[in-house]
Design a protein around this motif. Structure first.
Motif, PDB file in Angstrom:
ATOM      1  N   ILE A  62      36.578  32.389  24.807  1.00 11.86           N
ATOM      2  CA  ILE A  62      37.449  31.486  23.428  1.00 11.86           C
ATOM      3  C   ILE A  62      39.045  31.237  24.136  1.00 11.86           C
ATOM      4  O   ILE A  62      39.281  31.664  24.919  1.00 11.86           O
ATOM      5  CB  ILE A  62      37.289  33.237  22.191  1.00 11.86           C
ATOM      6  N   ALA A  63      39.868  31.294  23.535  1.00 11.26           N
ATOM      7  CA  ALA A  63      41.166  29.950  23.735  1.00 11.26           C
ATOM      8  C   ALA A  63      42.117  31.771  23.040  1.00 11.26           C
ATOM      9  O   ALA A  63      41.536  32.223  22.285  1.00 11.26           O
ATOM     10  CB  ALA A  63      41.845  29.047  22.821  1.00 11.26           C
ATOM     11  N   PRO A  64      42.625  32.070  24.869  1.00 11.06           N
ATOM     12  CA  PRO A  64      43.643  31.066  24.601  1.00 11.06           C
ATOM     13  C   PRO A  64      42.583  31.072  26.878  1.00 11.06           C
ATOM     14  O   PRO A  64      42.540  31.882  26.871  1.00 11.06           O
ATOM     15  CB  PRO A  64      44.883  31.081  25.480  1.00 11.06           C
ATOM     16  N   ARG A  65      43.082  29.664  26.922  1.00 10.66           N
ATOM     17  CA  ARG A  65      42.259  29.840  28.248  1.00 10.66           C
ATOM     18  C   ARG A  65      40.780  30.212  28.485  1.00 10.66           C
ATOM     19  O   ARG A  65      40.434  31.401  29.876  1.00 10.66           O
ATOM     20  CB  ARG A  65      42.952  31.062  29.790  1.00 10.66           C
ATOM     21  N   VAL A  66      39.436  29.200  28.091  1.00 12.65           N
ATOM     22  CA  VAL A  66      38.192  29.205  28.138  1.00 12.65           C
ATOM     23  C   VAL A  66      38.295  28.966  29.919  1.00 12.65           C
ATOM     24  O   VAL A  66      38.768  28.759  30.407  1.00 12.65           O
ATOM     25  CB  VAL A  66      37.578  28.790  27.286  1.00 12.65           C
ATOM     26  N   GLY A  67      37.422  30.387  29.902  1.00 15.65           N
ATOM     27  CA  GLY A  67      36.909  30.586  31.838  1.00 15.65           C
ATOM     28  C   GLY A  67      37.605  31.942  32.353  1.00 15.65           C
ATOM     29  O   GLY A  67      37.370  31.741  33.032  1.00 15.65           O
ATOM     30  N   THR A  68      38.346  31.754  31.963  1.00 13.94           N
ATOM     31  CA  THR A  68      39.413  33.027  32.839  1.00 13.94           C
ATOM     32  C   THR A  68      38.820  34.528  32.968  1.00 13.94           C
ATOM     33  O   THR A  68      37.984  34.794  31.636  1.00 13.94           O
ATOM     34  CB  THR A  68      40.318  32.873  32.600  1.00 13.94           C
ATOM     35  N   TRP A  69      39.463  35.525  33.657  1.00 14.45           N
ATOM     36  CA  TRP A  69      38.362  36.590  34.114  1.00 14.45           C
ATOM     37  C   TRP A  69      39.856  37.882  32.925  1.00 14.45           C
ATOM     38  O   TRP A  69      40.903  37.583  33.167  1.00 14.45           O
ATOM     39  CB  TRP A  69      38.290  36.753  35.104  1.00 14.45           C
ATOM     40  N   THR A  70      38.928  38.770  32.785  1.00 13.57           N
ATOM     41  CA  THR A  70      39.610  40.002  32.583  1.00 13.57           C
ATOM     42  C   THR A  70      39.578  41.041  31.870  1.00 13.57           C
ATOM     43  O   THR A  70      37.827  40.921  32.451  1.00 13.57           O
ATOM     44  CB  THR A  70      40.688  39.287  30.874  1.00 13.57           C
ATOM     45  N   LEU A  71      39.811  42.024  31.881  1.00 14.46           N
ATOM     46  CA  LEU A  71      39.073  43.163  31.876  1.00 14.46           C
ATOM     47  C   LEU A  71      38.299  43.293  30.143  1.00 14.46           C
ATOM     48  O   LEU A  71      39.416  42.995  29.029  1.00 14.46           O
ATOM     49  CB  LEU A  71      40.196  44.788  32.375  1.00 14.46           C
ATOM     50  N   PRO A  72      37.414  43.778  29.225  1.00 16.05           N
ATOM     51  CA  PRO A  72      36.780  44.117  28.599  1.00 16.05           C
ATOM     52  C   PRO A  72      37.773  44.076  27.733  1.00 16.05           C
ATOM     53  O   PRO A  72      38.272  45.854  27.695  1.00 16.05           O
ATOM     54  CB  PRO A  72      36.227  45.131  28.377  1.00 16.05           C
ATOM     55  N   ASP A 144      35.834  40.306  45.893  1.00 15.68           N
ATOM     56  CA  ASP A 144      35.699  39.369  45.609  1.00 15.68           C
ATOM     57  C   ASP A 144      35.725  38.812  43.596  1.00 15.68           C
ATOM     58  O   ASP A 144      35.808  37.823  43.309  1.00 15.68           O
ATOM     59  CB  ASP A 144      34.337  39.983  45.343  1.00 15.68           C
ATOM     60  N   ILE A 145      37.212  39.426  43.562  1.00 17.15           N
ATOM     61  CA  ILE A 145      37.912  39.359  42.337  1.00 17.15           C
ATOM     62  C   ILE A 145      38.043  38.115  42.170  1.00 17.15           C
ATOM     63  O   ILE A 145      39.323  38.188  43.493  1.00 17.15           O
ATOM     64  CB  ILE A 145      39.057  40.691  41.907  1.00 17.15           C
ATOM     65  N   PRO A 146      38.230  37.578  41.887  1.00 13.36           N
ATOM     66  CA  PRO A 146      38.653  35.977  41.475  1.00 13.36           C
ATOM     67  C   PRO A 146      39.926  36.426  40.435  1.00 13.36           C
ATOM     68  O   PRO A 146      40.584  35.727  39.675  1.00 13.36           O
ATOM     69  CB  PRO A 146      37.659  35.105  40.153  1.00 13.36           C
ATOM     70  N   TRP A 147      41.380  36.896  41.679  1.00 18.17           N
ATOM     71  CA  TRP A 147      42.407  36.862  40.870  1.00 18.17           C
ATOM     72  C   TRP A 147      42.776  35.452  40.522  1.00 18.17           C
ATOM     73  O   TRP A 147      44.688  36.128  39.279  1.00 18.17           O
ATOM     74  CB  TRP A 147      43.415  37.573  42.295  1.00 18.17           C
ATOM     75  N   GLU A 148      42.857  34.466  41.115  1.00 15.53           N
ATOM     76  CA  GLU A 148      43.668  33.756  40.362  1.00 15.53           C
ATOM     77  C   GLU A 148      43.496  33.603  39.257  1.00 15.53           C
ATOM     78  O   GLU A 148      43.712  32.517  38.362  1.00 15.53           O
ATOM     79  CB  GLU A 148      44.315  31.748  41.466  1.00 15.53           C
ATOM     80  N   GLN A 149      41.986  33.843  38.551  1.00 16.57           N
ATOM     81  CA  GLN A 149      41.354  33.090  37.031  1.00 16.57           C
ATOM     82  C   GLN A 149      41.239  34.896  36.493  1.00 16.57           C
ATOM     83  O   GLN A 149      41.184  34.330  35.484  1.00 16.57           O
ATOM     84  CB  GLN A 149      39.806  32.416  37.482  1.00 16.57           C
ATOM     85  N   ILE A 150      42.121  35.699  36.303  1.00 15.59           N
ATOM     86  CA  ILE A 150      42.768  36.678  35.803  1.00 15.59           C
ATOM     87  C   ILE A 150      44.286  36.245  34.743  1.00 15.59           C
ATOM     88  O   ILE A 150      45.326  35.488  35.383  1.00 15.59           O
ATOM     89  CB  ILE A 150      42.928  37.911  36.527  1.00 15.59           C
ATOM     90  N   TYR A 151      43.550  35.820  33.949  1.00 13.09           N
ATOM     91  CA  TYR A 151      44.672  35.016  32.346  1.00 13.09           C
ATOM     92  C   TYR A 151      45.415  35.734  32.041  1.00 13.09           C
ATOM     93  O   TYR A 151      47.142  35.573  32.808  1.00 13.09           O
ATOM     94  CB  TYR A 151      43.911  34.641  31.673  1.00 13.09           C
ATOM     95  N   TYR A 152      45.706  36.822  32.030  1.00  8.91           N
ATOM     96  CA  TYR A 152      46.980  37.718  31.407  1.00  8.91           C
ATOM     97  C   TYR A 152      47.530  38.240  32.601  1.00  8.91           C
ATOM     98  O   TYR A 152      47.044  39.723  33.302  1.00  8.91           O
ATOM     99  CB  TYR A 152      45.886  39.256  30.769  1.00  8.91           C
ATOM    100  N   PRO A 153      49.257  38.692  32.189  1.00  5.59           N
ATOM    101  CA  PRO A 153      49.578  39.412  33.515  1.00  5.59           C
ATOM    102  C   PRO A 153      49.740  40.365  33.813  1.00  5.59           C
ATOM    103  O   PRO A 153      49.330  41.632  34.767  1.00  5.59           O
ATOM    104  CB  PRO A 153      51.085  38.737  33.513  1.00  5.59           C
ATOM    105  N   ALA A 154      49.483  40.791  32.536  1.00  9.52           N
ATOM    106  CA  ALA A 154      49.389  42.744  32.542  1.00  9.52           C
ATOM    107  C   ALA A 154      48.185  43.329  33.131  1.00  9.52           C
ATOM    108  O   ALA A 154      48.064  44.108  33.128  1.00  9.52           O
ATOM    109  CB  ALA A 154      49.518  42.920  31.008  1.00  9.52           C
ATOM    110  N   ILE A 155      47.012  42.384  32.292  1.00 10.49           N
ATOM    111  CA  ILE A 155      45.407  42.774  33.298  1.00 10.49           C
ATOM    112  C   ILE A 155      45.884  42.806  34.379  1.00 10.49           C
ATOM    113  O   ILE A 155      45.548  43.933  35.108  1.00 10.49           O
ATOM    114  CB  ILE A 155      44.855  42.105  32.532  1.00 10.49           C
ATOM    115  N   ARG A 156      46.109  41.674  35.701  1.00 16.59           N
ATOM    116  CA  ARG A 156      46.957  41.750  36.388  1.00 16.59           C
ATOM    117  C   ARG A 156      47.006  42.527  37.459  1.00 16.59           C
ATOM    118  O   ARG A 156      46.653  43.673  37.863  1.00 16.59           O
ATOM    119  CB  ARG A 156      46.925  40.286  36.898  1.00 16.59           C
ATOM    120  N   GLN A 157      48.798  43.176  37.308  1.00 16.12           N
ATOM    121  CA  GLN A 157      49.136  44.276  37.316  1.00 16.12           C
ATOM    122  C   GLN A 157      48.144  46.112  37.264  1.00 16.12           C
ATOM    123  O   GLN A 157      48.235  46.300  38.517  1.00 16.12           O
ATOM    124  CB  GLN A 157      50.064  44.286  36.791  1.00 16.12           C
ATOM    125  N   ILE A 158      47.304  45.999  35.682  1.00 12.98           N
ATOM    126  CA  ILE A 158      47.011  46.796  36.253  1.00 12.98           C
ATOM    127  C   ILE A 158      46.393  47.345  36.526  1.00 12.98           C
ATOM    128  O   ILE A 158      45.952  48.341  37.280  1.00 12.98           O
ATOM    129  CB  ILE A 158      46.363  47.307  34.344  1.00 12.98           C
TER     130      ILE A 158
END
Length: 187
Positions: A62-72, A144-158
């Motif tokens: 779903i929007a925003p950023r369909v196809g990016t990865w995040t934590l559940p 193997d984590i697709p770091w460039e495809q982690i949409y939310y900066p907060a999630i990436r830092q965590i």
């Protein structure tokens, strides 16, 4: 989130932004009945679930950023505890039933009025089904984590902090914000 156009108390259309007496913030106030409409941050809850040194991520459908990865993770609902909300989001987005181990991170994003509460959790079982908000879900090894495809900066830092802690064998509870870009250890 757009401000309401009508008063929830009296239905009037005379809402104006002003500072009520004794308050230190401008609020949306009904000019007819004086009711104050508080606008508060959204709470996002979720979990870091690790299994055999791999981390569970969901690919957004779903929007925003369909196809990016995040934590559940996702928005908390009224009537839920933060723990219930996090476990519901994990079940809905990843098809995983989990158990919370402990709180892990409280991360503020004031620019969009959001607060992330992320828990450490362990997988109890996989239902084999995930909801419509997810294109795919997968356990990734750290390398193997697709770091460039982690949409939310907060999630990436965590997630970066968690992986570093796992490697060190020490876990803490962290607070931070996107304003400073820092995450602070609480002893």
């Amino acid at each position: 989130m757009p401000s309401p156009r009508f008063c929830q108390q009296c239905g009037g259309a005379t809402l104006e932004r002003r500072r009520p007496p004794g308050d230190d913030h401008a609020r949306l106030v009904c000019g007819g009945c004086g009711h104050i409409h508080y606008e508060n941050p959204k709470v996002i809850t979720g979990c870091i679930i690790e299994q055999d040194g791999r981390y569970l991520l969901c690919q957004r459908a779903i929007a925003p950023r369909v196809g990016t990865w995040t934590l559940p993770a996702g928005f908390m609902e009224n009537g839920e505890t933060t723990e219930q909300a996090a476990l519901r989001e994990v079940r809905e987005e990843a098809g995983v039933v989990a158990e919370i181990l402990c709180p892990y991170s409280i991360f503020s994003v004031p620019s969009i009025s959001e607060v992330y509460l992320i828990f450490r959790a362990r997988l109890l079982y996989d239902t084999g089904y995930f909801g419509s908000e997810t294109l795919a879900r997968r356990f990734f090894a750290a390398e193997d984590i697709p770091w460039e495809q982690i949409y939310y900066p907060a999630i990436r830092q965590i997630l970066e902090r968690y992986i570093a802690e796992r490697e060190a064998g020490i876990y803490g509870i962290y607070t931070g914000s996107d304003d400073t870009g820092k995450v602070h250890f609480i002893r």
